[in-house]
Design a protein around this motif. Structure first.
Motif, PDB file in Angstrom:
ATOM      1  N   VAL A 171       3.677   5.879  -5.627  1.00 49.76           N
ATOM      2  CA  VAL A 171       2.687   5.666  -7.131  1.00 49.76           C
ATOM      3  C   VAL A 171       2.147   6.734  -7.572  1.00 49.76           C
ATOM      4  O   VAL A 171       2.071   7.397  -8.696  1.00 49.76           O
ATOM      5  N   GLU A 172       1.146   6.950  -6.474  1.00 40.59           N
ATOM      6  CA  GLU A 172       0.189   7.355  -7.045  1.00 40.59           C
ATOM      7  C   GLU A 172       0.295   8.921  -6.505  1.00 40.59           C
ATOM      8  O   GLU A 172       0.227  10.198  -6.754  1.00 40.59           O
ATOM      9  N   THR A 173       1.104   9.989  -5.703  1.00 41.97           N
ATOM     10  CA  THR A 173       1.542  11.064  -5.538  1.00 41.97           C
ATOM     11  C   THR A 173       2.881  10.929  -5.994  1.00 41.97           C
ATOM     12  O   THR A 173       2.942  12.472  -6.199  1.00 41.97           O
ATOM     13  N   GLN A 217       3.310   7.414 -14.289  1.00 36.72           N
ATOM     14  CA  GLN A 217       3.955   7.024 -12.941  1.00 36.72           C
ATOM     15  C   GLN A 217       5.367   5.942 -12.860  1.00 36.72           C
ATOM     16  O   GLN A 217       5.696   6.645 -12.079  1.00 36.72           O
ATOM     17  N   ASP A 239       0.905  -1.140  -0.116  1.00 34.29           N
ATOM     18  CA  ASP A 239      -0.268  -0.007  -0.130  1.00 34.29           C
ATOM     19  C   ASP A 239       1.130   1.014   0.474  1.00 34.29           C
ATOM     20  O   ASP A 239       0.239   1.916  -0.903  1.00 34.29           O
ATOM     21  N   THR A 279       8.700   7.435 -11.578  1.00 31.88           N
ATOM     22  CA  THR A 279       9.322   6.613  -9.764  1.00 31.88           C
ATOM     23  C   THR A 279      10.776   6.164 -10.457  1.00 31.88           C
ATOM     24  O   THR A 279      11.467   6.877  -9.383  1.00 31.88           O
ATOM     25  N   ARG A 338       2.007   1.868  -3.542  1.00 34.15           N
ATOM     26  CA  ARG A 338       0.998   2.374  -4.094  1.00 34.15           C
ATOM     27  C   ARG A 338       0.970   3.711  -4.557  1.00 34.15           C
ATOM     28  O   ARG A 338       1.032   4.586  -4.894  1.00 34.15           O
ATOM     29  N   THR A 339       1.668   4.633  -3.165  1.00 34.42           N
ATOM     30  CA  THR A 339       0.805   6.029  -2.646  1.00 34.42           C
ATOM     31  C   THR A 339       2.290   6.156  -3.612  1.00 34.42           C
ATOM     32  O   THR A 339       2.415   7.537  -4.178  1.00 34.42           O
ATOM     33  N   VAL A 368       1.861   0.067 -13.503  1.00 34.39           N
ATOM     34  CA  VAL A 368       1.749   1.242 -13.378  1.00 34.39           C
ATOM     35  C   VAL A 368       1.783   1.291 -14.350  1.00 34.39           C
ATOM     36  O   VAL A 368       2.192   1.097 -15.793  1.00 34.39           O
ATOM     37  N   LYS A 369       1.430   3.008 -14.961  1.00 39.87           N
ATOM     38  CA  LYS A 369       1.389   3.877 -16.470  1.00 39.87           C
ATOM     39  C   LYS A 369       2.325   4.513 -16.837  1.00 39.87           C
ATOM     40  O   LYS A 369       3.413   4.265 -15.832  1.00 39.87           O
TER      41      LYS A 369
END
Length: 376
Positions: A264-266, A312, A258, A316, A261-262, A308-309
């Motif tokens: 990658v998303e932020t 992203q 998790d 990263t 994932r944060t 991931v996209k």
């Protein structure tokens, strides 16, 4: 009981307050249990008029057992906060039935309980600070001793109080760059200082409920408030070390997954630093949870293109590249320089640049007298 016998018991009580380990305690306990209401009042008042002394905690424990005077009643009758603290410190070192009673009373919802909670919290805070300076400053692990005397929700409340005090001891901003560079040193320092100590045994009590520990960590991360990374990493290491079943393994894996994932998303550097710090600590403590660090790194970063996209992935890789100067561990840098990272179409240059800078930084660390400038 007649007047003479009552006065003799009062005298005996005063004598016991001033001494430790006096004989005939069972006889004294038996007399307390057979007192009437009036005699109990006389003894209660006699105890409260005496100055706190070396034997006071033991006598109060016997009085509480005989329903004459409880620890909370005595503490709340005092006017001096300093004396309250001194008495609670005595409870932390020896009389655990009194400490358990105070904990149970402190977490009730009333005005008197709140005042007791504040004093108890300050005692815990002071003791944790003292344990940081001297891991054997108290003789026993009081959390284990009072655990059997508390209900489940009371145990959780006192554990969370300790976690908040321990992790919240940091006042300045988190220096995550320093943590990345010094994590191995911190780990060795903590193991050297704490192994076999009372403080280590107390900290192990804080990680028995691993789900609760992770929830506390998540809440700290969510609030973005300063916290003691050194203690958080040590607790996570102990939690991983104590993980022997699949449910706990899943909890730790999900926590790291998790957090990635944060990242990658932020696209936040702080989140990347935290996921690396936490994953490294877990891998070092117990490879059964995440695998070895190279295996976890390959699965997480080497194969991230499949989950991931494209933007992203690029974000990263840019974060990983920007983090290179903070790294000091040659073994970890070697992993980063050699593990293959699958890239989306037209993104391989990001990987090649990252690996080239990792190798350059390794060379710089191996030969510190040579200055190598890392370009973006």
């Amino acid at each position: 009981m007649g007047y003479t016998a009552t006065q003799h018991l009062v005298k005996e009580t005063r004598h016991r307050i001033g001494m430790l380990n006096l004989p005939y305690e069972e006889e004294y306990r038996a007399q307390l249990k057979h007192l009437g209401y009036k005699e109990k009042d006389i003894l209660r008042e006699a105890f409260q008029r005496q100055e706190w002394n070396v034997g006071s905690a033991r006598v109060l424990s016997l009085l509480q057992e005989a329903n004459i005077l409880t620890a909370s009643e005595y503490i709340l009758s005092l006017d001096s906060i300093e004396l309250m603290q001194q008495i609670l410190n005595d409870f932390l070192e020896a009389e655990y039935s009194l400490l358990a009673h105070i904990v149970r009373y402190a977490y009730q919802e009333n005005v008197q309980s709140q005042s007791l909670t504040n004093v108890l919290k300050e005692s815990f805070r002071t003791l944790l600070n003292d344990l940081n300076d001297n891991p054997n400053v108290i003789p026993h692990n009081y959390l284990q001793a009072i655990g059997t005397r508390l209900r489940t929700h009371e145990q959780k409340m006192v554990i969370n109080e300790h976690l908040q005090l321990l992790l919240g001891s940091e006042r300045g901003p988190l220096d995550l760059d320093a943590a990345i560079g010094r994590q191995h040193q911190w780990r060795e320092e903590m193991q050297t200082i704490l192994t076999g100590t009372v403080f280590e045994r107390l900290l192990i009590e804080l990680i028995r409920d691993k789900a609760n520990l992770l929830e506390v960590l998540k809440e700290l991360l969510k609030r973005s408030c300063p916290f003691s990374l050194k203690h958080a990493l040590y607790l996570l290491s102990q939690a991983a070390r104590a993980t022997t079943d699949e449910p706990d393994e899943r909890l730790l894996k999900s926590f790291i997954k998790d957090l990635f994932r944060t990242v990658v998303e932020t696209g936040l550097m702080s989140q990347l630093q935290l996921v690396l710090l936490f994953a490294r600590e877990i891998c070092s403590a117990n490879t059964a949870v995440l695998g070895t660090y190279p295996a976890w790194y390959k699965q997480t970063f080497g194969e991230m293109t499949y989950s991931v996209k494209r933007d992203q992935f690029i974000g990263t890789m840019e974060l990983l590249t920007a983090l290179i100067p903070a790294e000091r561990n040659l073994e970890l840098l070697g992993v980063h320089a050699t593990i293959a990272i699958s890239a989306p179409a037209k993104c391989n240059d990001y990987v090649l640049n990252y690996k080239q800078l990792c190798r350059a930084h390794i060379a710089q660390l191996k030969a510190p007298e040579c200055t190598i400038v890392l370009e973006d």
